[in-house]
Write a protein that holds these residues in place. Sequence first.
Motif, short mmCIF file in Angstrom:
data_model
loop_
_atom_site.label_atom_id
_atom_site.label_comp_id
_atom_site.label_asym_id
_atom_site.label_seq_id
_atom_site.Cartn_x
_atom_site.Cartn_y
_atom_site.Cartn_z
N ASP A 41 47.62 52.93 40.60
CA ASP A 41 48.53 53.58 39.67
C ASP A 41 47.70 54.35 38.64
OD1 ASP A 41 50.86 54.33 38.32
OD2 ASP A 41 51.63 52.29 38.14
N HIS A 42 48.38 55.15 37.84
CA HIS A 42 47.71 55.84 36.73
C HIS A 42 47.12 54.77 35.81
CE1 HIS A 42 47.04 58.32 33.19
NE2 HIS A 42 47.12 59.37 34.02
N TRP A 43 45.92 55.01 35.30
CA TRP A 43 45.25 54.00 34.49
C TRP A 43 46.08 53.57 33.28
CZ3 TRP A 43 44.09 54.87 29.41
CH2 TRP A 43 44.02 56.20 28.97
N LYS A 44 46.93 54.44 32.77
CA LYS A 44 47.76 54.09 31.61
C LYS A 44 48.82 53.05 31.95
CE LYS A 44 47.29 58.37 28.99
NZ LYS A 44 47.99 59.50 28.39
N ASN A 45 49.16 52.91 33.24
CA ASN A 45 50.18 51.94 33.66
C ASN A 45 49.59 50.60 34.07
OD1 ASN A 45 52.13 53.94 33.32
ND2 ASN A 45 51.84 54.68 35.40
N LEU A 46 48.27 50.48 34.00
CA LEU A 46 47.60 49.24 34.38
C LEU A 46 47.03 48.57 33.13
CD1 LEU A 46 45.90 50.68 37.57
CD2 LEU A 46 47.83 49.10 37.49
N GLN A 47 46.46 47.40 33.31
CA GLN A 47 45.95 46.62 32.18
C GLN A 47 44.49 46.25 32.38
OE1 GLN A 47 48.55 43.21 31.78
NE2 GLN A 47 50.19 44.45 30.91
N ALA A 48 43.86 45.87 31.28
CA ALA A 48 42.50 45.34 31.33
C ALA A 48 42.62 43.82 31.42
CB ALA A 48 41.72 45.75 30.08
N GLY A 49 42.40 43.27 32.61
CA GLY A 49 42.54 41.84 32.83
C GLY A 49 41.23 41.12 32.61
N HIS A 50 41.29 40.02 31.88
CA HIS A 50 40.10 39.21 31.59
C HIS A 50 39.99 38.05 32.56
CE1 HIS A 50 40.60 41.44 27.87
NE2 HIS A 50 39.40 41.05 27.49
N PHE A 51 38.80 37.86 33.14
CA PHE A 51 38.55 36.69 33.98
C PHE A 51 38.58 35.44 33.11
CE2 PHE A 51 35.29 33.77 35.80
CZ PHE A 51 36.07 33.30 36.83
N MET A 52 37.72 35.39 32.10
CA MET A 52 37.77 34.32 31.11
C MET A 52 38.64 34.84 29.96
SD MET A 52 36.18 32.02 32.65
CE MET A 52 36.59 30.84 31.39
N THR A 59 32.99 36.35 25.55
CA THR A 59 33.19 37.16 26.76
C THR A 59 34.32 38.18 26.61
OG1 THR A 59 34.61 35.40 27.66
CG2 THR A 59 32.29 35.44 28.38
N ARG A 60 34.97 38.21 25.48
CA ARG A 60 36.15 39.07 25.28
C ARG A 60 35.86 40.55 25.54
NH1 ARG A 60 40.45 38.26 20.50
NH2 ARG A 60 41.73 40.11 20.79
N TRP A 61 34.70 41.03 25.06
CA TRP A 61 34.35 42.44 25.23
C TRP A 61 33.15 42.61 26.16
CZ3 TRP A 61 35.15 40.74 19.95
CH2 TRP A 61 36.45 40.98 19.51
N ASP A 62 32.94 41.64 27.02
CA ASP A 62 31.87 41.72 28.03
C ASP A 62 32.43 42.50 29.22
OD1 ASP A 62 30.13 41.19 30.22
OD2 ASP A 62 29.47 39.32 29.28
N GLU A 63 31.84 43.63 29.52
CA GLU A 63 32.35 44.50 30.59
C GLU A 63 32.41 43.80 31.95
OE1 GLU A 63 30.61 48.49 30.74
OE2 GLU A 63 29.88 48.12 28.70
N ARG A 64 31.55 42.82 32.16
CA ARG A 64 31.53 42.10 33.44
C ARG A 64 32.73 41.17 33.58
NH1 ARG A 64 26.29 38.90 32.90
NH2 ARG A 64 27.39 38.50 30.96
#
Length: 128
Positions: A41-52, A59-64
Motif C-alpha cells: 500500500d502507499h506508505w502513508k496507509n501503513l504503520q511503523a511496527g515495533h518488534f520490541m 529500542t524505540r527509535w532503533d531502526e533495526r
Amino acid sequence: MARKPSRKTLINKLDRIFSEFIRRRKAKNEIAECVTCGKKDHWKNLQAGHFMSRKHYSTRWDERNVEVQCVSCNVYRYGEQFKFSKYLGEDLSNELLALSRETVKFKDWEIQEMIEMFTEKIERLEKK
C-alpha cells in the motif's frame, strides 16, 4: 525568546518523523510492503511496527527494531511478533530483546539530535 519545547513535544515529534522514515525507507514509488503479511500500500496507509514495544526507550527509535506493518498486523494482530522475529532472524531478535531490557533515559538534546538525524534521512530519501 521562544519557549523550549517540552519533553513530550520532542518525543511526539521524534515519533512522527521516525515513523515516516521507517515507512518510506524501503518504499518503491511510494508503495511499501508489510513485513509480516506482505500487503502492499502507499506508505502513508501503513504503520511503523515495533518488534520490541515502544515502551522500551532503548529500542524505540532503533531502526533495526522497526519495520513497515499494515494496521491489521500491527494493531489487530498485536504486531505479529512471531512472524516479525522470523523476518528479523534469531540473532537480531535476541539482541533486540536483550537491548530492550536495558534502562535508557535520553536527554532532551539527544532527542533533538535524533529528530535532526531522521529529518536528514527523510530528505535524502526524497532526493532519490
